[in-house]
Write a protein that holds these residues in place. Structure first.
Motif, PDB file in Angstrom:
ATOM      1  N   ILE A   8       0.821  -1.158  -0.102  1.00  0.00           N
ATOM      2  CA  ILE A   8       0.145  -0.069   0.112  1.00  0.00           C
ATOM      3  C   ILE A   8       0.929   1.156  -0.008  1.00  0.00           C
ATOM      4  O   ILE A   8       0.685   2.201  -0.657  1.00  0.00           O
ATOM      5  N   ALA A   9       1.891   1.255   0.916  1.00  0.00           N
ATOM      6  CA  ALA A   9       2.752   2.571   0.903  1.00  0.00           C
ATOM      7  C   ALA A   9       3.536   2.614  -0.424  1.00  0.00           C
ATOM      8  O   ALA A   9       3.609   3.726  -0.923  1.00  0.00           O
ATOM      9  N   TRP A  10       3.800   1.461  -1.158  1.00  0.00           N
ATOM     10  CA  TRP A  10       4.296   1.623  -2.519  1.00  0.00           C
ATOM     11  C   TRP A  10       3.639   2.176  -3.591  1.00  0.00           C
ATOM     12  O   TRP A  10       3.785   3.051  -4.307  1.00  0.00           O
ATOM     13  N   VAL A  11       2.310   1.620  -3.276  1.00  0.00           N
ATOM     14  CA  VAL A  11       1.157   2.446  -4.357  1.00  0.00           C
ATOM     15  C   VAL A  11       1.105   3.713  -4.032  1.00  0.00           C
ATOM     16  O   VAL A  11       0.822   4.605  -4.836  1.00  0.00           O
ATOM     17  N   GLU A  12       0.855   4.250  -2.811  1.00  0.00           N
ATOM     18  CA  GLU A  12       1.007   5.551  -2.414  1.00  0.00           C
ATOM     19  C   GLU A  12       1.810   6.496  -2.876  1.00  0.00           C
ATOM     20  O   GLU A  12       1.656   7.642  -3.560  1.00  0.00           O
ATOM     21  N   GLU A  13       3.027   6.124  -2.867  1.00  0.00           N
ATOM     22  CA  GLU A  13       4.270   6.801  -3.209  1.00  0.00           C
ATOM     23  C   GLU A  13       4.379   6.857  -4.834  1.00  0.00           C
ATOM     24  O   GLU A  13       4.474   7.806  -5.452  1.00  0.00           O
ATOM     25  N   ALA A  14       4.147   5.648  -5.354  1.00  0.00           N
ATOM     26  CA  ALA A  14       4.231   5.843  -7.041  1.00  0.00           C
ATOM     27  C   ALA A  14       3.268   6.537  -7.491  1.00  0.00           C
ATOM     28  O   ALA A  14       3.298   7.046  -8.869  1.00  0.00           O
ATOM     29  N   LEU A  15       1.852   6.285  -7.128  1.00  0.00           N
ATOM     30  CA  LEU A  15       0.737   7.308  -7.677  1.00  0.00           C
ATOM     31  C   LEU A  15       0.685   8.715  -7.039  1.00  0.00           C
ATOM     32  O   LEU A  15      -0.144   9.391  -7.651  1.00  0.00           O
ATOM     33  N   ALA A  16       1.556   9.236  -6.473  1.00  0.00           N
ATOM     34  CA  ALA A  16       1.505  10.407  -6.026  1.00  0.00           C
ATOM     35  C   ALA A  16       1.242  11.658  -6.998  1.00  0.00           C
ATOM     36  O   ALA A  16       0.626  12.446  -6.837  1.00  0.00           O
ATOM     37  N   PRO A  17       1.965  11.252  -8.183  1.00  0.00           N
ATOM     38  CA  PRO A  17       1.796  12.348  -9.276  1.00  0.00           C
ATOM     39  C   PRO A  17       0.298  12.338  -9.884  1.00  0.00           C
ATOM     40  O   PRO A  17      -0.299  13.243 -10.317  1.00  0.00           O
ATOM     41  N   LEU A  18      -0.341  11.263  -9.564  1.00  0.00           N
ATOM     42  CA  LEU A  18      -1.875  11.242 -10.161  1.00  0.00           C
ATOM     43  C   LEU A  18      -2.918  11.764  -8.934  1.00  0.00           C
ATOM     44  O   LEU A  18      -4.096  12.126  -9.221  1.00  0.00           O
ATOM     45  N   GLY A  19      -2.311  11.659  -7.726  1.00  0.00           N
ATOM     46  CA  GLY A  19      -3.280  12.249  -6.683  1.00  0.00           C
ATOM     47  C   GLY A  19      -3.296  11.485  -5.412  1.00  0.00           C
ATOM     48  O   GLY A  19      -2.467  10.433  -5.356  1.00  0.00           O
ATOM     49  N   PRO A  20      -3.545  11.897  -4.379  1.00  0.00           N
ATOM     50  CA  PRO A  20      -3.572  11.345  -3.096  1.00  0.00           C
ATOM     51  C   PRO A  20      -4.233   9.998  -3.099  1.00  0.00           C
ATOM     52  O   PRO A  20      -5.294   9.668  -3.352  1.00  0.00           O
ATOM     53  N   VAL A  21      -3.439   8.898  -2.596  1.00  0.00           N
ATOM     54  CA  VAL A  21      -3.926   7.590  -2.511  1.00  0.00           C
ATOM     55  C   VAL A  21      -4.468   7.326  -1.092  1.00  0.00           C
ATOM     56  O   VAL A  21      -3.757   7.512  -0.288  1.00  0.00           O
ATOM     57  N   CYS A  34      -7.875   6.892  -5.225  1.00  0.00           N
ATOM     58  CA  CYS A  34      -7.328   8.003  -5.867  1.00  0.00           C
ATOM     59  C   CYS A  34      -8.216   9.059  -6.064  1.00  0.00           C
ATOM     60  O   CYS A  34      -8.935   8.838  -6.885  1.00  0.00           O
ATOM     61  N   GLY A  35      -7.894  10.088  -5.319  1.00  0.00           N
ATOM     62  CA  GLY A  35      -8.789  11.319  -5.321  1.00  0.00           C
ATOM     63  C   GLY A  35     -10.195  11.160  -5.305  1.00  0.00           C
ATOM     64  O   GLY A  35     -11.187  11.568  -5.914  1.00  0.00           O
ATOM     65  N   GLY A  36     -10.396  10.060  -4.486  1.00  0.00           N
ATOM     66  CA  GLY A  36     -11.808   9.536  -3.882  1.00  0.00           C
ATOM     67  C   GLY A  36     -12.538   8.646  -4.694  1.00  0.00           C
ATOM     68  O   GLY A  36     -13.683   7.960  -4.626  1.00  0.00           O
ATOM     69  N   THR A  37     -11.798   8.225  -5.868  1.00  0.00           N
ATOM     70  CA  THR A  37     -12.232   7.137  -6.796  1.00  0.00           C
ATOM     71  C   THR A  37     -11.780   5.728  -6.393  1.00  0.00           C
ATOM     72  O   THR A  37     -10.537   5.544  -6.384  1.00  0.00           O
ATOM     73  N   VAL A  38     -12.459   4.932  -6.292  1.00  0.00           N
ATOM     74  CA  VAL A  38     -12.168   3.432  -6.045  1.00  0.00           C
ATOM     75  C   VAL A  38     -11.378   2.868  -7.205  1.00  0.00           C
ATOM     76  O   VAL A  38     -11.875   2.990  -8.437  1.00  0.00           O
ATOM     77  N   PHE A  39     -10.193   2.523  -7.167  1.00  0.00           N
ATOM     78  CA  PHE A  39      -9.118   2.049  -8.281  1.00  0.00           C
ATOM     79  C   PHE A  39      -8.652   0.539  -8.163  1.00  0.00           C
ATOM     80  O   PHE A  39      -8.286  -0.045  -8.997  1.00  0.00           O
ATOM     81  N   ALA A  40      -8.640   0.249  -7.095  1.00  0.00           N
ATOM     82  CA  ALA A  40      -8.009  -1.263  -6.773  1.00  0.00           C
ATOM     83  C   ALA A  40      -8.150  -1.544  -5.287  1.00  0.00           C
ATOM     84  O   ALA A  40      -8.802  -1.064  -4.336  1.00  0.00           O
ATOM     85  N   ASP A  89       7.483  -3.366  -9.101  1.00  0.00           N
ATOM     86  CA  ASP A  89       8.954  -2.534  -8.954  1.00  0.00           C
ATOM     87  C   ASP A  89       9.345  -1.555 -10.151  1.00  0.00           C
ATOM     88  O   ASP A  89      10.271  -1.144 -10.304  1.00  0.00           O
ATOM     89  N   ASP A  90       8.064  -1.288 -10.786  1.00  0.00           N
ATOM     90  CA  ASP A  90       8.287   0.042 -11.829  1.00  0.00           C
ATOM     91  C   ASP A  90       7.107   0.832 -11.666  1.00  0.00           C
ATOM     92  O   ASP A  90       6.004   0.566 -12.039  1.00  0.00           O
ATOM     93  N   ALA A  91       7.380   2.068 -11.111  1.00  0.00           N
ATOM     94  CA  ALA A  91       6.436   3.058 -10.659  1.00  0.00           C
ATOM     95  C   ALA A  91       5.688   3.493 -12.258  1.00  0.00           C
ATOM     96  O   ALA A  91       4.414   3.688 -12.110  1.00  0.00           O
ATOM     97  N   ASP A  92       6.373   3.676 -13.351  1.00  0.00           N
ATOM     98  CA  ASP A  92       5.865   3.987 -14.793  1.00  0.00           C
ATOM     99  C   ASP A  92       4.751   3.129 -15.014  1.00  0.00           C
ATOM    100  O   ASP A  92       3.413   3.332 -15.548  1.00  0.00           O
ATOM    101  N   ASP A  93       5.047   1.752 -14.794  1.00  0.00           N
ATOM    102  CA  ASP A  93       4.154   0.482 -15.184  1.00  0.00           C
ATOM    103  C   ASP A  93       3.026   0.667 -14.112  1.00  0.00           C
ATOM    104  O   ASP A  93       1.623   0.618 -14.720  1.00  0.00           O
ATOM    105  N   LEU A  94       2.985   0.598 -13.057  1.00  0.00           N
ATOM    106  CA  LEU A  94       1.937   0.812 -11.983  1.00  0.00           C
ATOM    107  C   LEU A  94       0.977   1.947 -12.146  1.00  0.00           C
ATOM    108  O   LEU A  94       0.039   2.097 -12.357  1.00  0.00           O
ATOM    109  N   ARG A  95       1.615   3.134 -12.634  1.00  0.00           N
ATOM    110  CA  ARG A  95       0.654   4.438 -12.894  1.00  0.00           C
ATOM    111  C   ARG A  95      -0.163   3.986 -14.231  1.00  0.00           C
ATOM    112  O   ARG A  95      -1.414   4.344 -14.419  1.00  0.00           O
ATOM    113  N   ARG A  96       0.520   3.306 -15.168  1.00  0.00           N
ATOM    114  CA  ARG A  96      -0.139   3.137 -16.383  1.00  0.00           C
ATOM    115  C   ARG A  96      -1.161   2.157 -16.324  1.00  0.00           C
ATOM    116  O   ARG A  96      -2.529   2.525 -16.689  1.00  0.00           O
ATOM    117  N   TRP A  97      -1.144   0.997 -15.430  1.00  0.00           N
ATOM    118  CA  TRP A  97      -2.141   0.198 -15.052  1.00  0.00           C
ATOM    119  C   TRP A  97      -3.379   0.884 -14.057  1.00  0.00           C
ATOM    120  O   TRP A  97      -4.454   0.733 -14.234  1.00  0.00           O
TER     121      TRP A  97
END
Length: 118
Positions: A8-21, A34-40, A89-97
Motif C-alpha cells: 500500500i505504501a508503494w502504491v501511495e508513493e508511486a501514484l503521488a503524481p496522479l493524486g492522493p491515494v 485515488c482522489g476519492g475514486t476506487v481503483f484497486a 517494481d516499476d512506478a511507470d508501469d504501476l501508473r499506466r495500469w
C-alpha cells in the motif's frame, strides 16, 4: 489474511503524481482510492485493479486474472484484475495500469448511500 502495508505504501508513493491515494480496511484486505475514486484492492500481498466491460479486453490481453473468492454456493467474482508483475517494481508501469483502473472506477455507477434506521 494480513494486508501487505508495504505494498500500500508503494502504491501511495508511486501514484503521488496522479493524486492522493487513501486506503480503507475491507474484509481482511484494503480498498484503495485515488482522489476519492476506487481503483484497486489489496488482498494479502496482491494488488487487484478495478476493471469493467470497457477495459476487460486490455486486461485479458495482459493475462490478468479476475479476482475470485469462495462463497457458500461456490466461487464469487469481483470485477478486479490481478496487477501485472511489473507494477511491483516499476512506478511507470504501476501508473499506466492504475490509470486504466481509475478510468473504470470513474465509469462505475455511484453507490447509493446506506439508509440509516430512524
Amino acid at each position: 489474511m494480513a494486508v501487505d502495508t508495504g505494498l500500500i505504501a508503494w502504491v501511495e508513493e508511486a501514484l503521488a503524481p496522479l493524486g492522493p491515494v487513501t486506503s480503507r480496511a475491507m474484509m481482511g484486505g484494503a480498498t484503495l482510492y485515488c482522489g476519492g475514486t476506487v481503483f484497486a484492492i489489496v488482498a494479502g500481498d496482491a494488488l487487484w485493479f478495478k476493471a469493467d466491460a470497457v477495459s476487460d479486453a486490455t486486461w485479458d490481453a495482459a493475462g490478468a486474472k479476475r479476482f475470485t473468492y469462495p462463497r457458500g454456493d461456490g466461487v464469487g467474482t469481483m470485477n478486479y484484475r490481478r496487477a501485472p508483475d511489473g507494477v511491483y517494481d516499476d512506478a511507470d508501469d504501476l501508473r499506466r495500469w492504475a490509470i486504466l483502473a481509475l478510468e473504470a472506477g470513474g465509469r462505475a455507477p455511484a453507490r447509493k448511500p446506506r439508509r440509516r434506521p430512524s
